[in-house]
Design a protein around this motif. Structure first.
Motif, PDB file in Angstrom:
ATOM      1  N   HIS A  87     -11.045  -7.123  -9.344  1.00 35.94           N
ATOM      2  CA  HIS A  87     -11.393  -5.682  -9.329  1.00 35.94           C
ATOM      3  C   HIS A  87     -12.575  -5.173  -9.838  1.00 35.94           C
ATOM      4  N   ASP A 131      -0.718  -6.608  -5.993  1.00 30.28           N
ATOM      5  CA  ASP A 131      -1.635  -5.857  -5.575  1.00 30.28           C
ATOM      6  C   ASP A 131      -2.712  -5.353  -6.630  1.00 30.28           C
ATOM      7  N   VAL A 132      -3.955  -5.859  -6.560  1.00 29.34           N
ATOM      8  CA  VAL A 132      -4.860  -5.744  -7.552  1.00 29.34           C
ATOM      9  C   VAL A 132      -5.263  -4.118  -7.878  1.00 29.34           C
ATOM     10  N   GLU A 133      -5.320  -3.232  -6.752  1.00 31.81           N
ATOM     11  CA  GLU A 133      -5.407  -2.036  -7.006  1.00 31.81           C
ATOM     12  C   GLU A 133      -4.403  -1.337  -7.902  1.00 31.81           C
ATOM     13  N   SER A 134      -3.239  -1.882  -7.698  1.00 36.99           N
ATOM     14  CA  SER A 134      -2.043  -1.260  -8.508  1.00 36.99           C
ATOM     15  C   SER A 134      -2.188  -1.843  -9.915  1.00 36.99           C
ATOM     16  N   ALA A 174      -6.360  -7.192 -13.523  1.00 39.55           N
ATOM     17  CA  ALA A 174      -7.117  -6.585 -12.478  1.00 39.55           C
ATOM     18  C   ALA A 174      -8.470  -7.335 -12.413  1.00 39.55           C
ATOM     19  N   TRP A 217      -4.828  -2.188 -11.367  1.00 39.83           N
ATOM     20  CA  TRP A 217      -5.648  -0.968 -12.022  1.00 39.83           C
ATOM     21  C   TRP A 217      -5.133   0.304 -12.344  1.00 39.83           C
ATOM     22  N   GLU A 218      -4.463   0.729 -11.331  1.00 37.64           N
ATOM     23  CA  GLU A 218      -3.832   2.077 -11.341  1.00 37.64           C
ATOM     24  C   GLU A 218      -2.853   2.139 -12.527  1.00 37.64           C
ATOM     25  N   ARG A 275       2.046   1.828  -3.374  1.00 33.35           N
ATOM     26  CA  ARG A 275       1.002   2.473  -4.301  1.00 33.35           C
ATOM     27  C   ARG A 275       0.759   4.133  -3.749  1.00 33.35           C
ATOM     28  N   THR A 276       0.730   4.301  -2.752  1.00 25.41           N
ATOM     29  CA  THR A 276       0.662   5.621  -2.056  1.00 25.41           C
ATOM     30  C   THR A 276       1.408   6.635  -2.867  1.00 25.41           C
ATOM     31  N   ARG A 286       1.046  -1.217   0.061  1.00 24.16           N
ATOM     32  CA  ARG A 286      -0.237  -0.078  -0.020  1.00 24.16           C
ATOM     33  C   ARG A 286       0.701   1.278  -0.089  1.00 24.16           C
TER      34      ARG A 286
END
Length: 154
Positions: free
Chosen positions: A132, A100-103, A127, A105-106, A73-74, A70
């Motif tokens: 996601h 990291d799934v959110e990463s 993702a 996507w990003e 990613r931040t 996290r």
């Protein structure tokens, strides 16, 4: 402890102080001062904290530390917002390696901005395959990556 607790302690100290004044209880007033001082120290202390080291985060993320993932990613999202897309991409790729799934996507969003939707499709697919919700919508019939309603390629 972080600044969030400080932002809680300030109004709580105010309420305690008000209660102490209304009831004439000196102990409550004394406790409120302690809460105010602690709140202010926590808020100010968080401003002088050293920023996270991306290399240390990458090592911890590779070892499975979810907090480090996290953190990567931040840092990546901050770099993107500051106009440093190459740094953002490098950090997101490290977070993606850690799963990291959110990463994912990003990273897809970053690639889409630079090179278009077709180039970003593998990241969005990755993702989506891992659950996601927004990425899944791209592959629904009529979605951006599935406009004709036919089965998308696996």
């Amino acid at each position: 402890m972080g600044p969030g607790l400080g932002y809680f302690l300030l109004p709580a100290g105010g309420a305690l102080s008000l209660t102490g004044v209304i009831t004439g209880n000196g102990t409550l007033i004394s406790l409120s001062w302690i809460m105010w001082v602690l709140g202010i120290l926590l808020i100010l202390g968080s401003r002088y904290r050293r920023p996270a080291d991306p290399r240390a985060l990458a090592i911890a993320a590779a070892a499975g530390d979810a907090r480090a993932v996290r953190g990567l990613r931040t840092l990546a999202l901050t770099a993107r917002a500051e106009g440093r897309p190459d740094t953002a991409e490098r950090l997101l790729r490290q977070a993606v390696k850690a799963g990291d799934v959110e990463s994912m996507w990003e990273l897809g969003r970053l690639v889409e901005q630079r090179e278009g939707l077709t180039a970003a499709e593998p990241w969005f697919r990755m993702a989506a395959e891992r659950g996601h919700a927004v990425a899944k919508r791209l592959f629904r019939p009529g979605g951006a990556l599935h406009p004709d309603g036919a089965d998308p390629a696996p």
